[in-house]
Design a protein around this motif. Structure first.
Motif, short mmCIF file in Angstrom:
data_model
loop_
_atom_site.label_atom_id
_atom_site.label_comp_id
_atom_site.label_asym_id
_atom_site.label_seq_id
_atom_site.Cartn_x
_atom_site.Cartn_y
_atom_site.Cartn_z
N LEU A 65 0.85 -1.19 0.00
CA LEU A 65 0.00 0.00 0.00
C LEU A 65 0.88 1.24 0.00
CD1 LEU A 65 -2.60 1.61 0.33
CD2 LEU A 65 -2.70 0.89 2.73
N GLY A 66 0.94 1.93 -1.13
CA GLY A 66 1.71 3.16 -1.23
C GLY A 66 0.93 4.34 -0.66
N LEU A 67 1.52 5.01 0.33
CA LEU A 67 0.81 6.07 1.05
C LEU A 67 1.41 7.45 0.82
CD1 LEU A 67 0.23 4.25 4.47
CD2 LEU A 67 -1.44 4.64 2.65
N HIS A 68 2.21 7.60 -0.21
CA HIS A 68 2.91 8.87 -0.43
C HIS A 68 1.98 10.01 -0.81
CE1 HIS A 68 2.63 6.46 -4.01
NE2 HIS A 68 2.89 7.49 -4.80
N VAL A 69 0.80 9.70 -1.39
CA VAL A 69 -0.19 10.74 -1.73
C VAL A 69 -1.57 10.34 -1.20
CG1 VAL A 69 1.02 11.74 -3.70
CG2 VAL A 69 -0.42 9.72 -4.05
N ALA A 70 -1.60 9.76 -0.01
CA ALA A 70 -2.84 9.20 0.54
C ALA A 70 -3.61 10.18 1.42
CB ALA A 70 -2.52 7.95 1.35
N GLN A 71 -3.26 11.46 1.36
CA GLN A 71 -3.93 12.45 2.21
C GLN A 71 -5.33 12.81 1.72
OE1 GLN A 71 -1.07 12.88 0.58
NE2 GLN A 71 -0.98 14.86 -0.48
N SER A 72 -5.71 12.34 0.53
CA SER A 72 -7.08 12.54 0.04
C SER A 72 -7.64 11.19 -0.38
CB SER A 72 -7.11 13.53 -1.13
OG SER A 72 -6.30 13.07 -2.19
N ALA A 73 -8.96 11.04 -0.30
CA ALA A 73 -9.63 9.77 -0.63
C ALA A 73 -9.31 9.38 -2.06
CB ALA A 73 -11.13 9.89 -0.43
N GLY A 74 -8.92 8.14 -2.25
CA GLY A 74 -8.55 7.65 -3.57
C GLY A 74 -7.09 7.84 -3.90
N GLY A 75 -6.33 8.47 -3.00
CA GLY A 75 -4.92 8.71 -3.26
C GLY A 75 -4.02 7.53 -2.92
N ALA A 76 -4.46 6.65 -2.04
CA ALA A 76 -3.66 5.48 -1.68
C ALA A 76 -3.52 4.56 -2.88
CB ALA A 76 -4.31 4.74 -0.51
N GLN A 77 -2.35 3.95 -3.03
CA GLN A 77 -2.05 3.10 -4.18
C GLN A 77 -1.78 1.67 -3.72
OE1 GLN A 77 1.20 4.89 -6.36
NE2 GLN A 77 0.03 6.72 -6.88
N PHE A 78 -2.57 0.73 -4.27
CA PHE A 78 -2.42 -0.67 -3.92
C PHE A 78 -1.72 -1.42 -5.06
CE2 PHE A 78 -5.91 0.87 -1.39
CZ PHE A 78 -5.82 0.18 -0.19
N TYR A 79 -0.66 -2.12 -4.70
CA TYR A 79 0.07 -2.97 -5.64
C TYR A 79 -0.14 -4.41 -5.20
CZ TYR A 79 2.02 1.47 -7.00
OH TYR A 79 2.16 2.77 -7.43
N ILE A 80 -0.77 -5.21 -6.05
CA ILE A 80 -1.34 -6.50 -5.63
C ILE A 80 -1.03 -7.59 -6.66
CG2 ILE A 80 -3.51 -7.72 -5.16
CD1 ILE A 80 -4.68 -4.88 -4.51
N SER A 81 -0.78 -8.79 -6.16
CA SER A 81 -0.72 -9.98 -7.00
C SER A 81 -1.18 -11.18 -6.18
CB SER A 81 0.69 -10.26 -7.51
OG SER A 81 1.06 -9.42 -8.57
N CYS A 82 -1.65 -12.22 -6.87
CA CYS A 82 -2.03 -13.46 -6.22
C CYS A 82 -1.26 -14.63 -6.84
CB CYS A 82 -3.52 -13.72 -6.36
SG CYS A 82 -4.56 -12.68 -5.31
N GLY A 83 -0.59 -15.39 -5.97
CA GLY A 83 0.09 -16.61 -6.40
C GLY A 83 -0.72 -17.83 -6.00
N GLN A 84 -0.39 -18.94 -6.61
CA GLN A 84 -1.06 -20.21 -6.35
C GLN A 84 -0.10 -21.14 -5.61
OE1 GLN A 84 -3.55 -19.85 -10.59
NE2 GLN A 84 -2.21 -21.61 -10.24
N VAL A 85 -0.53 -21.63 -4.43
CA VAL A 85 0.33 -22.50 -3.63
C VAL A 85 -0.44 -23.69 -3.09
CG1 VAL A 85 1.85 -20.58 -2.96
CG2 VAL A 85 -0.06 -21.22 -1.47
N THR A 86 0.29 -24.78 -2.86
CA THR A 86 -0.23 -25.95 -2.16
C THR A 86 0.57 -26.10 -0.87
OG1 THR A 86 -0.84 -27.08 -4.20
CG2 THR A 86 -0.60 -28.44 -2.23
N VAL A 87 -0.12 -26.06 0.26
CA VAL A 87 0.53 -26.15 1.57
C VAL A 87 0.51 -27.60 2.05
CG1 VAL A 87 0.41 -25.44 4.00
CG2 VAL A 87 -0.09 -23.78 2.18
N SER A 88 1.65 -28.06 2.56
CA SER A 88 1.73 -29.39 3.15
C SER A 88 2.50 -29.31 4.46
CB SER A 88 2.43 -30.36 2.18
OG SER A 88 3.76 -29.94 1.92
N GLY A 89 2.39 -30.37 5.26
CA GLY A 89 3.10 -30.42 6.53
C GLY A 89 2.50 -29.54 7.60
N GLY A 90 1.24 -29.14 7.42
CA GLY A 90 0.59 -28.23 8.36
C GLY A 90 -0.14 -28.94 9.47
#
Length: 230
Positions: free
Chosen positions: A161-186
């Motif tokens: 979440l980039g907050l460098h210009v977040a002082q007004s609504a809609g100014g925050a910048q989200f950088y997002i990705s989703c990876g695919q994983v299989t969890v084992s040993g849990g």
């Protein structure tokens, strides 16, 4: 010259943004967009700014189109994302997971509904002339998979979440990705504080609508649910 200046400004803006394009497991990268779903910003590196948009979930270029591979990870181990070129803006790093329901896999699961739980959130450094975060400049941000987490297929969501210009609504910048994983040993861990994307955030949340420079905050409230712990 008047044509060159806008082009230079556009190039500078793109350089200041970033993507998370690959998973890194045991020091080995999967390669770009192989185990990470290709994002809308895969070419221009731009952010999501509307927290009510479906883009806030995984920022998928083609929603429902799975990545080619799913990475095996061990509960209690670490896994990283590749940042391109690096995390440039000040703001918190967070990781979420969502378990694929019965009959689905990480490749077929779209991540909709109240299914996401947080496994990491970053607090800022206080006491300077602005809030700063240790993730600034990271190239391979990593996270530990909870040791007690139940085995199975999951989507692993990175959010910066980039907050460098977040002082007004809609100014925050989200950088997002989703990876695919299989969890084992849990174990038998089952998170109870589950949220949906969109839905988990409001544009006016104090961790999203904030001036990190003046007056310099003395506390910070991360958006979203509490971190799941075993």
């Amino acid at each position: 010259m008047r044509f060159l200046i806008p082009l230079l400004l556009a190039a500078t803006a793109a350089d200041a943004h970033y993507t998370f394009s690959a998973l890194i497991d045991g020091g080995t990268s999967t390669g770009d967009w192989v185990a990470v779903r290709k994002t809308v910003n895969w070419q221009n590196n731009g952010p999501v700014t509307d927290v009510t948009s479906d883009d806030i979930r995984c920022f998928e270029l083609s929603p429902g189109a799975a990545a080619a591979q799913t990475v095996n990870v061990t509960a209690g181990g670490t896994i990283a994302f590749q940042a391109n070129p690096d995390i440039y803006h000040p703001g918190p790093l967070a990781f979420y997971m969502a378990k694929a329901p019965s009959g689905q896999t990480a490749a077929t699961f779209d991540g909709s509904g109240d299914v996401w739980f947080k496994i990491y959130e970053e607090q800022p450094n206080f006491g300077g002339q602005a809030l700063t975060w240790s993730s600034n400049g990271m190239k391979t941000p990593s996270v530990t998979i909870p040791k007690c987490l139940a085995d199975g297929d999951y989507l692993l969501r990175i959010e910066h979440l980039g907050l460098h210009v977040a002082q007004s609504a809609g100014g925050a910048q989200f950088y997002i990705s989703c990876g695919q994983v299989t969890v084992s040993g849990g174990g038998s861990g089952s998170p109870t504080e589950l949220v949906a994307f969109p839905g988990a955030y409001k544009a006016t949340d104090p961790g999203i609508l904030i001036n990190i420079n003046y007056p310099v905050p003395t506390s910070y409230t991360n958006p979203g649910p509490a971190v799941f712990t075993c």
